[in-house]
Design a protein around this motif. Structure first.
Motif, PDB file in Angstrom:
ATOM      1  N   ILE A   1       0.826  -1.219   0.000  1.00  0.00           N
ATOM      2  CA  ILE A   1       0.000   0.000   0.000  1.00  0.00           C
ATOM      3  C   ILE A   1       0.857   1.265   0.000  1.00  0.00           C
ATOM      4  O   ILE A   1       0.635   2.190  -0.778  1.00  0.00           O
ATOM      5  N   ASP A   2       1.830   1.302   0.910  1.00  0.00           N
ATOM      6  CA  ASP A   2       2.656   2.501   1.098  1.00  0.00           C
ATOM      7  C   ASP A   2       3.998   2.357   0.391  1.00  0.00           C
ATOM      8  O   ASP A   2       5.055   2.336   1.024  1.00  0.00           O
ATOM      9  N   THR A   3       3.964   2.245  -0.915  1.00  0.00           N
ATOM     10  CA  THR A   3       5.205   2.135  -1.678  1.00  0.00           C
ATOM     11  C   THR A   3       5.890   3.493  -1.746  1.00  0.00           C
ATOM     12  O   THR A   3       5.327   4.514  -1.347  1.00  0.00           O
ATOM     13  N   LEU A   4       7.103   3.516  -2.245  1.00  0.00           N
ATOM     14  CA  LEU A   4       7.918   4.738  -2.238  1.00  0.00           C
ATOM     15  C   LEU A   4       7.236   5.914  -2.926  1.00  0.00           C
ATOM     16  O   LEU A   4       7.371   7.059  -2.505  1.00  0.00           O
ATOM     17  N   GLU A   5       6.496   5.626  -4.014  1.00  0.00           N
ATOM     18  CA  GLU A   5       5.879   6.724  -4.761  1.00  0.00           C
ATOM     19  C   GLU A   5       4.559   7.196  -4.149  1.00  0.00           C
ATOM     20  O   GLU A   5       3.989   8.196  -4.577  1.00  0.00           O
ATOM     21  N   ASN A   6       4.073   6.483  -3.141  1.00  0.00           N
ATOM     22  CA  ASN A   6       2.807   6.841  -2.509  1.00  0.00           C
ATOM     23  C   ASN A   6       3.016   7.488  -1.140  1.00  0.00           C
ATOM     24  O   ASN A   6       3.959   7.153  -0.423  1.00  0.00           O
ATOM     25  N   GLU A   7       2.100   8.390  -0.794  1.00  0.00           N
ATOM     26  CA  GLU A   7       2.117   8.974   0.552  1.00  0.00           C
ATOM     27  C   GLU A   7       1.759   7.896   1.567  1.00  0.00           C
ATOM     28  O   GLU A   7       0.773   7.168   1.383  1.00  0.00           O
ATOM     29  N   PRO A   8       2.535   7.731   2.642  1.00  0.00           N
ATOM     30  CA  PRO A   8       2.209   6.718   3.655  1.00  0.00           C
ATOM     31  C   PRO A   8       0.840   6.973   4.300  1.00  0.00           C
ATOM     32  O   PRO A   8       0.531   8.107   4.679  1.00  0.00           O
ATOM     33  N   LEU A   9       0.045   5.927   4.410  1.00  0.00           N
ATOM     34  CA  LEU A   9      -1.264   6.032   5.053  1.00  0.00           C
ATOM     35  C   LEU A   9      -1.326   5.251   6.366  1.00  0.00           C
ATOM     36  O   LEU A   9      -2.114   5.580   7.250  1.00  0.00           O
TER      37      LEU A   9
END
Length: 230
Positions: free
Chosen positions: A207-215
């Motif tokens: 879900i929280d991959t490098l390109e995504n904002e951590p949720l």
């Protein structure tokens, strides 16, 4: 049963009055605005089930009102009232997110049919949306078991899916390991609470991959919370 509310933004008094009478006769709750500025004010003052919007308005054009509404509201159906030869207005309106257009002069039966169709479509879309749990660009569908982050489909194991669904149902709430363990693994689970940490780690990788904002956020000494921080 509550009446569906319709905002009519139309500067021609006879047309506005005709629409008001016919729509009220059909059981809708109608509010009129006679110019663009007043129309935008009325839109912002309440929630509407549908908007009938004339393109040629004093103060603020219908196309500009449509543009402003669609900047923050993609759900409210908007039907444009256009002049017979205004092909450019029709194209611009549809490109900006109008749901349909009705050419003047119109048959009231056709207009009422278009209104009913737009409201039915809205009801179907709303029903579809209720199947989804969401936070930011993360969506999970409990019926179809789809998980989407942005434009990407995410494959989860059944346990990962259940864990994410629980986090989404309780988003913005800090959940301790015992709560998560009981909800996702059940009362009869005799393993270590560390299993929660392991599965949170699995979820983060997907879900929280490098390109995504951590949720998924860790609250030290307590547990975890699903939230947007920016």
């Amino acid at each position: 049963m509550s009446k569906e509310s319709i905002l009519v933004i139309e500067d021609e008094e006879k047309i506005a009055r005709l629409l008001e009478l016919e729509l009220e006769y059909e059981g809708y709750k109608v509010t009129k605005a006679m110019d663009g500025i007043k129309g935008l004010e009325e839109y912002r003052s309440s929630k509407w089930d549908l908007i009938l919007l004339d393109v040629m308005l004093p103060g603020l054009s219908g196309i500009e009102i449509l543009r402003r509404i669609r900047m923050s509201d993609s759900h409210t159906p908007i039907l444009l009232l256009t002049a017979k030869d205004s092909v450019e207005d029709k194209v611009s309106g549809l490109d900006l997110g109008a749901n349909d257009y009705i050419t003047k002069p119109f048959q009231i039966e056709e207009l009422l049919a278009r209104v009913r169709a737009a409201l039915r479509h809205k009801a179907v879309e709303q029903k579809k949306e209720t199947d989804w749990l969401a936070l930011a660009d993360l969506k999970l569908n409990e019926k179809t078991h789809e998980v989407i982050r942005g434009e990407d489909d995410i494959e989860l194991t059944p346990r990962e899916f259940d864990l994410l669904a629980y986090l989404l149902k309780n988003k913005l709430q800090v959940l301790n390991r015992d709560q998560i363990l009981e909800a996702v693994w059940g009362y009869d689970f005799f393993g270590d609470t560390n299993v929660v940490d392991v599965y949170i780690r699995y979820l983060r990788k997907k879900i929280d991959t490098l390109e995504n904002e951590p949720l998924i956020h860790t609250i030290r000494g307590v547990g975890y919370v699903l939230k947007v921080t920016k």
